[in-house]
Design an enzyme around this catalytic site. Structure first.
Site, PDB file in Angstrom:
ATOM      1  N   LYS A 100       0.844  -1.187   0.000  1.00  0.00           N
ATOM      2  CA  LYS A 100       0.000   0.000   0.000  1.00  0.00           C
ATOM      3  C   LYS A 100       0.885   1.245   0.000  1.00  0.00           C
ATOM      4  O   LYS A 100       1.745   1.403   0.876  1.00  0.00           O
ATOM      5  CB  LYS A 100      -0.824  -0.002   1.284  1.00  0.00           C
ATOM      6  CG  LYS A 100      -2.306   0.029   1.054  1.00  0.00           C
ATOM      7  CD  LYS A 100      -2.970  -0.089   2.396  1.00  0.00           C
ATOM      8  CE  LYS A 100      -4.406   0.273   2.328  1.00  0.00           C
ATOM      9  NZ  LYS A 100      -5.001   0.315   3.656  1.00  0.00           N
TER      10      LYS A 100
HETATM   11  C1  E4P Z   1      -8.284   1.141   3.285  1.00  0.00           C
HETATM   12  O1  E4P Z   1      -7.494   0.398   2.795  1.00  0.00           O
HETATM   13  C2  E4P Z   1      -8.140   1.798   4.597  1.00  0.00           C
HETATM   14  O2  E4P Z   1      -7.478   0.934   5.473  1.00  0.00           O
HETATM   15  C3  E4P Z   1      -9.443   2.137   5.254  1.00  0.00           C
HETATM   16  O3  E4P Z   1     -10.534   1.838   4.449  1.00  0.00           O
HETATM   17  C4  E4P Z   1      -9.465   3.463   5.934  1.00  0.00           C
HETATM   18  O4  E4P Z   1     -10.744   3.744   6.381  1.00  0.00           O
HETATM   19  P1  E4P Z   1     -11.124   4.705   7.591  1.00  0.00           P
HETATM   20  O5  E4P Z   1     -11.592   5.987   7.002  1.00  0.00           O
HETATM   21  O6  E4P Z   1     -12.230   3.977   8.291  1.00  0.00           O
HETATM   22  O7  E4P Z   1      -9.895   4.859   8.433  1.00  0.00           O
END
Ligand code: E4P
Length: 246
Positions: free
Chosen positions: A84
């Site tokens: 990522k």
């Molecule tokens: C995606 O890969 C992220 O880990 C995640 O969806 C972040 O979401 P949040 O806004 O709930 O932190």
């Protein structure tokens, strides 16, 4: 549309795997912190072993060269690992370098505690590593243009953060819809992960708009399962069954 679990909580992952509904997991440093998980490699390898599908693990460096160095290390943890990378100028540079790089099959799964029990046989792990190169998930995507740039840089996945856009008064799902249309128009094979999902309606909308994947927190998965009429129906069936002496 596939469903991934958005968590680093091993118990939640175990439960979702048992239901047979998830095909991958997305983690990030905040989710690791929330799950109280400090050993990133060990936890990621355990998740890979449990899920046997794409597992996103995030780099924490901010400069392209360091991101690439970090990513290449993480990519050795398992052939299932997806790196990522946040969408910045450095992030895009790192994605484009990683898109042309490959992990060393001889070093794959090194130090994995679950290697002996893992259904992924050593030769297949090496083949997978060679075949797919280093997969990337462009994260923290908040605009359609960021999604297009990430796809052009060679990202395997892009993750529009729907809920966080909704939070600031935008229609987060617009980015999913526009990216899906553009990727089809121009034959871009980058997959769209609808991320930052807050409720079951987000999941339905993402599927209708053409997202390839929705990554959902465990709480949202539970809400997707439950329906009061299902509970009531079971209650009535069981009561009737009792009446006939079943
Ligand atoms: C995606 O890969 C992220 O880990 C995640 O969806 C972040 O979401 P949040 O806004 O709930 O932190």
């Amino acid at each position: 549309m596939e469903i991934y679990l958005d968590t680093a909580n091993i118990e939640e992952i175990r439960k979702a795997v048992k239901m047979g509904v998830i095909s991958g997991v997305t983690t990030n440093p905040s989710l690791m912190m929330r799950a109280g998980q400090g050993d990133y490699r060990r936890v990621t390898q355990e998740i890979c072993y449990l899920v046997q599908g794409p597992i996103s693990a995030e780099v924490v460096s901010t400069r392209a060269a360091e991101m690439v160095r970090e990513a290449k290390k993480i990519a050795q943890w398992s052939p299932y690992v997806v790196i990522k990378v946040p969408v910045t100028a450095d992030g895009l540079e790192a994605i484009s370098i990683l898109a042309q790089s490959e992990a060393d099959p001889d070093k794959i799964c090194q130090g994995c505690k679950w290697v002996d029990e893992c259904p992924l046989d050593r030769d297949i792990a090496c083949d997978l590593t060679l075949m797919q190169g280093i997969s990337t998930n462009a994260t923290l995507v908040f605009s359609t243009n960021q999604a297009v740039l990430a796809a052009r840089a060679g990202a395997s996945y892009v993750s529009p953060f729907v809920g966080r856009l909704d939070d600031i008064g935008h229609e987060g799902m617009d980015v999913v819809a526009e990216a899906a249309e553009i990727f089809i128009n121009y034959g871009l094979d980058t997959q769209i992960i609808a991320a930052s999902i807050r409720h079951p309606l987000h999941v339905t909308q993402a599927a209708l708009l053409g997202a390839d994947i929705a990554t959902v927190p465990y709480g949202v998965l539970e809400k997707m399962i439950r329906h009061p009429l299902t509970d009531l129906g079971i209650e009535r069936f069981l009561a009737d069954w009792k009446k006939v002496g079943g």
